[in-house]
Design a protein around this motif. Structure first.
Motif, PDB file in Angstrom:
ATOM      1  N   HIS A 212      39.669  55.499  33.279  1.00 17.50           N
ATOM      2  CA  HIS A 212      40.083  54.141  33.631  1.00 17.50           C
ATOM      3  C   HIS A 212      40.126  53.263  32.386  1.00 17.50           C
ATOM      4  N   GLU A 213      41.278  52.669  32.125  1.00 16.34           N
ATOM      5  CA  GLU A 213      41.401  51.729  31.009  1.00 16.34           C
ATOM      6  C   GLU A 213      40.531  50.515  31.340  1.00 16.34           C
ATOM      7  N   PRO A 214      39.573  50.149  30.485  1.00 10.57           N
ATOM      8  CA  PRO A 214      38.547  49.166  30.864  1.00 10.57           C
ATOM      9  C   PRO A 214      39.073  47.789  31.221  1.00 10.57           C
ATOM     10  N   VAL A 215      40.070  47.275  30.501  1.00  9.62           N
ATOM     11  CA  VAL A 215      40.569  45.930  30.811  1.00  9.62           C
ATOM     12  C   VAL A 215      41.278  45.933  32.154  1.00  9.62           C
ATOM     13  N   ARG A 216      42.070  46.944  32.400  1.00  9.28           N
ATOM     14  CA  ARG A 216      42.736  47.044  33.701  1.00  9.28           C
ATOM     15  C   ARG A 216      41.700  47.185  34.821  1.00  9.28           C
ATOM     16  N   ARG A 217      40.610  47.882  34.533  1.00  9.73           N
ATOM     17  CA  ARG A 217      39.577  48.102  35.545  1.00  9.73           C
ATOM     18  C   ARG A 217      38.909  46.790  35.946  1.00  9.73           C
ATOM     19  N   VAL A 218      38.579  45.953  34.969  1.00 11.46           N
ATOM     20  CA  VAL A 218      37.929  44.679  35.325  1.00 11.46           C
ATOM     21  C   VAL A 218      38.923  43.729  36.003  1.00 11.46           C
ATOM     22  N   CYS A 219      40.195  43.833  35.662  1.00 11.88           N
ATOM     23  CA  CYS A 219      41.197  43.037  36.376  1.00 11.88           C
ATOM     24  C   CYS A 219      41.274  43.471  37.842  1.00 11.88           C
ATOM     25  N   ASP A 220      41.225  44.784  38.080  1.00 10.13           N
ATOM     26  CA  ASP A 220      41.221  45.288  39.455  1.00 10.13           C
ATOM     27  C   ASP A 220      39.955  44.847  40.191  1.00 10.13           C
ATOM     28  N   ALA A 221      38.825  44.825  39.476  1.00  9.97           N
ATOM     29  CA  ALA A 221      37.572  44.367  40.100  1.00  9.97           C
ATOM     30  C   ALA A 221      37.679  42.910  40.515  1.00  9.97           C
ATOM     31  N   ALA A 222      38.323  42.085  39.695  1.00  9.06           N
ATOM     32  CA  ALA A 222      38.488  40.668  40.034  1.00  9.06           C
ATOM     33  C   ALA A 222      39.345  40.490  41.277  1.00  9.06           C
ATOM     34  N   ARG A 223      40.259  41.403  41.510  1.00 10.27           N
ATOM     35  CA  ARG A 223      41.120  41.301  42.690  1.00 10.27           C
ATOM     36  C   ARG A 223      40.318  41.462  43.983  1.00 10.27           C
ATOM     37  N   LEU A 224      39.140  42.068  43.920  1.00  8.17           N
ATOM     38  CA  LEU A 224      38.288  42.166  45.106  1.00  8.17           C
ATOM     39  C   LEU A 224      37.860  40.776  45.573  1.00  8.17           C
ATOM     40  N   VAL A 225      37.653  39.864  44.625  1.00  6.62           N
ATOM     41  CA  VAL A 225      37.294  38.487  44.984  1.00  6.62           C
ATOM     42  C   VAL A 225      38.468  37.825  45.701  1.00  6.62           C
ATOM     43  N   LEU A 226      39.663  38.056  45.186  1.00 10.74           N
ATOM     44  CA  LEU A 226      40.844  37.492  45.843  1.00 10.74           C
ATOM     45  C   LEU A 226      40.963  37.989  47.281  1.00 10.74           C
ATOM     46  N   LEU A 227      40.743  39.287  47.481  1.00 14.01           N
ATOM     47  CA  LEU A 227      40.853  39.850  48.829  1.00 14.01           C
ATOM     48  C   LEU A 227      39.867  39.187  49.777  1.00 14.01           C
ATOM     49  N   MET A 228      38.676  38.856  49.264  1.00 13.55           N
ATOM     50  CA  MET A 228      37.676  38.182  50.090  1.00 13.55           C
ATOM     51  C   MET A 228      38.204  36.829  50.548  1.00 13.55           C
ATOM     52  N   TYR A 229      38.802  36.058  49.629  1.00 13.53           N
ATOM     53  CA  TYR A 229      39.349  34.747  49.988  1.00 13.53           C
ATOM     54  C   TYR A 229      40.535  34.887  50.933  1.00 13.53           C
ATOM     55  N   ALA A 230      41.350  35.906  50.708  1.00 19.10           N
ATOM     56  CA  ALA A 230      42.566  36.061  51.504  1.00 19.10           C
ATOM     57  C   ALA A 230      42.292  36.578  52.915  1.00 19.10           C
ATOM     58  N   GLU A 231      41.089  37.110  53.153  1.00 16.93           N
ATOM     59  CA  GLU A 231      40.753  37.587  54.495  1.00 16.93           C
ATOM     60  C   GLU A 231      40.805  36.457  55.515  1.00 16.93           C
ATOM     61  N   ASN A 232      40.427  35.267  55.100  1.00 10.75           N
ATOM     62  CA  ASN A 232      40.389  34.108  56.014  1.00 10.75           C
ATOM     63  C   ASN A 232      40.867  32.879  55.247  1.00 10.75           C
ATOM     64  N   PRO A 233      42.172  32.710  55.095  1.00  7.05           N
ATOM     65  CA  PRO A 233      42.701  31.613  54.282  1.00  7.05           C
ATOM     66  C   PRO A 233      42.244  30.233  54.739  1.00  7.05           C
ATOM     67  N   SER A 234      42.212  29.979  56.059  1.00 11.25           N
ATOM     68  CA  SER A 234      41.845  28.642  56.542  1.00 11.25           C
ATOM     69  C   SER A 234      40.403  28.312  56.176  1.00 11.25           C
ATOM     70  N   PHE A 235      39.494  29.274  56.312  1.00 11.55           N
ATOM     71  CA  PHE A 235      38.105  29.055  55.932  1.00 11.55           C
ATOM     72  C   PHE A 235      37.984  28.838  54.433  1.00 11.55           C
TER      73      PHE A 235
END
Length: 243
Positions: free
Chosen positions: A70-93
């Motif tokens: 795993h290319e390390p910079v790409r890996r941490v960018c993918d890890a940050a996308r997990l935070v986005l998914l959390m927010y996108a699960e319930n946009p109104s909240f």
């Protein structure tokens, strides 16, 4: 019960205001006791951010199973996308929480502490990957900060729009800046193995006209293949003396 407490808390926050709402008010509306509240949330601030602990655990686990492939910079960018998914699960909240956090200084400070924990998780992973490199720890910390800054810039833009549009596209665009600035260029397709060792120049050979045939206003800059565009522009500016 956890979801019921969160729902009750936000209903009261919107009706009365965050400062005017107590834990007793929340448990009364949810129909549970104070002990039940503190079983799920250590404080009133924690009920505003009920999913960050889970997301941080998911991010840490994601980085822990990373391999050398795993290319390390790409890996941490993918890890940050997990935070986005959390927010996108319930946009109104997520939008409600964003608006509430903007209004309450104590919540903004709490949110900053959460963001710092995400950044530390990314930096710790990168430090492990950059062990032995010159300025490895510095490199790791700078990249982690850049990932968080890019992600949060895009996320807040989406939240300010009341959750309209595709948040993933916005975040991908922002993280692309980090990847292009710090990440390794894509691996080129391997050439067939030569039958005998051959010398390879450091740079590709370029046909150059005689010096006296070049116009006075032409500047030639040689850059490595795959270098990011910002690096090429920097080399041009340096050659032209525009510091």
């Amino acid at each position: 019960m956890r979801d019921a407490l969160v729902a009750a808390a936000f209903r009261l926050f919107l009706e009365r205001g965050y400062e005017q709402t107590t834990v007793d008010d929340i448990v009364a509306l949810a129909g549970v006791g104070r002990r039940s509240f503190f079983r799920y949330f250590p404080s009133k601030e924690d009920v505003v951010f009920p999913d960050h602990e889970r997301c941080l655990a998911d991010m840490t686990a994601f980085l822990a199973v990373s391999g050398e492939e795993h290319e390390p910079v790409r890996r941490v960018c993918d890890a940050a996308r997990l935070v986005l998914l959390m927010y996108a699960e319930n946009p109104s909240f997520s939008v409600q929480r964003y608006r509430l956090t903007k209004q309450v200084p104590g919540l903004r400070a709490y949110e900053l502490s959460v963001v710092w924990r995400y950044e530390r998780a990314l930096a710790e992973y990168l430090r492990g990957r950059f062990t032995g490199r010159p300025d490895g720890n510095l490199h790791a910390d700078v990249i982690a900060a850049a990932v968080v800054a890019a992600h949060n810039n895009a996320l807040r833009s989406w939240l300010r729009s009341a959750g309209q549009g595709d948040a993933s596209t916005t975040v991908d665009h922002a993280l692309g800046y980090v990847q292009s600035a710090f990440g390794a260029p894509p691996t080129a397709t391997a050439s067939p193995t030569p039958t005998a060792p051959t010398a390879r120049p450091a740079f590709p050979s370029l046909p150059m006209p005689p010096t006296d045939e070049l116009p006075d206003d032409v500047v030639v800059v040689v850059s490595r293949r795959g270098a990011p565009l910002w690096r090429v522009v920097q080399e041009i500016e340096t050659t032209l003396g525009r510091h």
